[in-house]
Design a protein around this motif. Structure first.
Motif, short mmCIF file in Angstrom:
data_model
loop_
_atom_site.label_atom_id
_atom_site.label_comp_id
_atom_site.label_asym_id
_atom_site.label_seq_id
_atom_site.Cartn_x
_atom_site.Cartn_y
_atom_site.Cartn_z
N UNK A 165 0.85 -1.20 0.00
CA UNK A 165 0.00 0.00 0.00
C UNK A 165 0.88 1.24 0.00
N UNK A 166 0.32 2.37 -0.39
CA UNK A 166 1.12 3.61 -0.43
C UNK A 166 1.58 4.00 0.98
N UNK A 167 2.76 4.61 1.04
CA UNK A 167 3.27 5.09 2.31
C UNK A 167 2.46 6.31 2.76
N UNK A 168 2.21 6.42 4.04
CA UNK A 168 1.48 7.54 4.58
C UNK A 168 2.40 8.72 4.89
N UNK A 169 3.70 8.46 5.06
CA UNK A 169 4.67 9.51 5.41
C UNK A 169 5.81 9.44 4.41
N UNK A 170 6.52 10.53 4.25
CA UNK A 170 7.65 10.57 3.34
C UNK A 170 8.82 9.76 3.91
N UNK A 171 9.67 9.31 3.04
CA UNK A 171 10.85 8.56 3.45
C UNK A 171 11.74 9.43 4.33
N UNK A 172 11.82 10.72 4.03
CA UNK A 172 12.66 11.63 4.81
C UNK A 172 12.22 11.71 6.27
N UNK A 173 10.92 11.53 6.54
CA UNK A 173 10.44 11.62 7.92
C UNK A 173 10.85 10.43 8.77
N UNK A 174 11.37 9.39 8.15
CA UNK A 174 11.78 8.19 8.87
C UNK A 174 13.24 8.23 9.30
N UNK A 175 13.96 9.24 8.87
CA UNK A 175 15.39 9.33 9.18
C UNK A 175 15.63 9.71 10.63
#
Length: 71
Positions: A61-71
């Protein structure tokens, strides 16, 4: 699994190892087997139950948050 090869060097090769994985292709298995240094002078026992696991489901499914927010 690649890091386990280093741990095996530190812990010593005389200690028996048990490696488990639920699903992997033959290519992935060979990579794991090689990277952790299985085999050699010790026997290897493998059980291949195939990849058909009806009780497992892959959900994409599509991600709810950007990849950058996981850093």
């Amino acid at each position: 699994y690649g890091e386990l090869g280093a741990l095996k060097v530190i812990a010593g090769y005389e200690i028996p190892w048990l490696v488990l994985t639920r699903m992997c292709s033959t290519t992935t298995f060979e990579t794991i087997y090689t990277s952790i240094g299985m085999g050699g002078t010790r026997p290897f026992y493998g059980i291949d139950l195939g990849l058909n696991k009806p009780n497992l489901m892959f959900l994409v499914r599509p991600m709810e948050h950007s990849v950058e927010s996981m850093a």
